[in-house]
Write an enzyme that holds these catalytic residues in place. Structure first.
Site, PDB file in Angstrom:
ATOM      1  N   SER A  84      10.841 -14.965 -76.375  1.00  0.00           N
ATOM      2  CA  SER A  84       9.529 -14.313 -76.274  1.00  0.00           C
ATOM      3  C   SER A  84       8.609 -14.530 -77.469  1.00  0.00           C
ATOM      4  CB  SER A  84       9.709 -12.813 -76.020  1.00  0.00           C
ATOM      5  OG  SER A  84      10.127 -12.622 -74.689  1.00  0.00           O
ATOM      6  N   GLN A 140      10.937  -9.209 -65.449  1.00  0.00           N
ATOM      7  CA  GLN A 140      11.223 -10.583 -65.032  1.00  0.00           C
ATOM      8  C   GLN A 140      10.622 -10.890 -63.667  1.00  0.00           C
ATOM      9  OE1 GLN A 140      12.421 -12.290 -67.297  1.00  0.00           O
ATOM     10  NE2 GLN A 140      13.990 -11.217 -68.458  1.00  0.00           N
ATOM     11  N   TYR A 170       6.343  -3.744 -71.131  1.00  0.00           N
ATOM     12  CA  TYR A 170       6.568  -5.140 -71.545  1.00  0.00           C
ATOM     13  C   TYR A 170       7.069  -5.961 -70.363  1.00  0.00           C
ATOM     14  CZ  TYR A 170       8.325  -8.941 -74.528  1.00  0.00           C
ATOM     15  OH  TYR A 170       8.558 -10.152 -75.130  1.00  0.00           O
TER      16      TYR A 170
END
Length: 381
Positions: A84, A140, A170
């Site tokens: 990330s 995801q 996030y």
């Protein structure tokens, strides 16, 4: 008069001792080794590369193996998966597109993907995608989403849990889509735009989304449960977690982000500043484009605890900073990153001209990385 002279002498002594206290290369190496060597043992990390940027100059350190089976050591050229930390490249490339006038963060997402006809997309702006505040996009993209048609179906069927801007959650599926849409007006693919607009201007010659054949020899294996692994391909992987880089290039990346005044391309310079602008406040943390910032000075606990997955991946109330606050030099600017077999961490304090890059070929807990970085930088500031 004597008193004044003595006072001046004391002041001069104090200021000179500050300069005299500058660390030697050996002292920096000792500080880094004292933290990293036990960390690697405790976490059973096969190989690591670390760069420290001290007074604006990079120092490089390597340990262990990039490939256990073939006994290849980690070198300054070894390529690690950034996970990330790739999002910081996405944020800067997006900032560059804003600086070029190609996109605006206030634009509706549907302007760049008109096929998103679902009602839930009304009111969602590029800003929300870039900063994980669209309303609860998942961490995801599901594994069974394997092509563009399936990707559209996934986003069309997604239902928000909150109104845009209410909470930060996030998500690769959020900033990943931002990156893909931000390059659409350029007519280039994401990889091509990244290469031409960011990597080449900054002379990051060993930073890749797709590692070419002639660089494969330097591509480390990651290790998961002792087995060698590389990241699997997936939709929007380049945008969210797909960059691979060397410790030398990553030190250069930190230097450019810490002080963009030497960057020749004006839109890239502006893009770097926009990526460190403050768009939302979530507790002590400010969300940028890819980068996350906390006010400096700060207590170690606030960054260490904030990096724990229980906090970092939680849905937390977001307070919009409107208008966004420009980049603040007195900030701890950072990003963690992981893939199945790699763990990375990058942090810097522009005001101090101080930064660190930690690349490992094993994923290990974020708070452990942050604490190690903190301990090293605290001794150097």
């Amino acid at each position: 008069m004597m008193k004044k002279s003595l006072c001046c002498a004391l002041l001069l002594t104090a200021s000179f001792s500050t300069f005299a206290a500058a660390k030697t290369e050996q002292q920096i190496a000792d500080i880094v080794n004292r933290t990293i060597t036990p960390l690697m043992q405790e976490q059973a990390i096969p190989g690591m590369a670390v760069a420290v940027i001290y007074q604006g100059k990079p120092y490089y350190f390597t340990w262990g193996k990039a490939d256990i089976a073939n006994n290849h050591p980690v070198t300054q050229q070894t390529l690690f998966e950034l996970g990330s930390v790739s999002k910081t490249f996405n944020g800067v490339l997006g900032g560059d597109a804003i600086a070029r006038g190609e996109i605006k963060l206030s634009d509706p997402v549907t302007k760049y993907w008109p096929e998103l006809t679902g009602k839930q997309w009304q009111g969602i702006r590029l800003l929300h995608l870039a900063t994980y505040t669209a309303g609860g996009l998942p961490l995801q993209i599901p594994d069974d989403v394997r092509d563009k048609a399936a990707l559209l179906h996934f986003y069309q069927n997604w239902q928000p849990q909150w109104t845009p801007g209410a909470k930060r959650l996030y998500a690769n599926s959020s900033i990943g889509l931002f990156g893909a849409l931000a390059v659409k007006p350029s007519g280039m693919s994401y990889e091509e735009a990244m290469t031409r607009r960011v990597l080449q201007p900054l002379k990051l010659a060993h930073t890749w989304i797709t590692v070419p054949q002639n660089e494969q020899k330097d591509y480390a294996w990651g290790y998961r449960e002792g087995k060698p692994v590389h990241v699997s391909p997936g939709q929007l992987d380049a945008e969210a977690y797909g960059v691979k880089s060397s410790v030398i290039d990553m030190a250069r990346w930190v230097q450019a982000n810490m002080d963009a005044s030497h960057v020749q391309e004006k839109t890239l310079q502006q893009g770097i500043a926009l990526a460190q602008s403050r768009y939302w406040r979530i507790g002590d943390m400010y969300q940028g484009l890819g980068w996350e910032m906390l006010n400096w000075p700060l207590k170690a606990d606030s960054i260490i605890n904030g990096s724990d997955s229980k906090v970092a991946l939680a849905a937390l109330p977001a307070v919009e900073v409107n208008p966004p606050a420009p980049a603040v030099k007195a900030s701890w600017v950072h990003k963690t990153g992981s893939t199945g077999g790699f763990g990375s961490y990058v942090a810097f304090v522009p005001e101090k001209n101080l930064g660190i890059v930690m690349l490992a070929n094993k994923s290990y807990p974020n708070p452990v990385r942050v604490e190690a970085a903190w301990r090293i930088l605290e001794k150097l500031q």
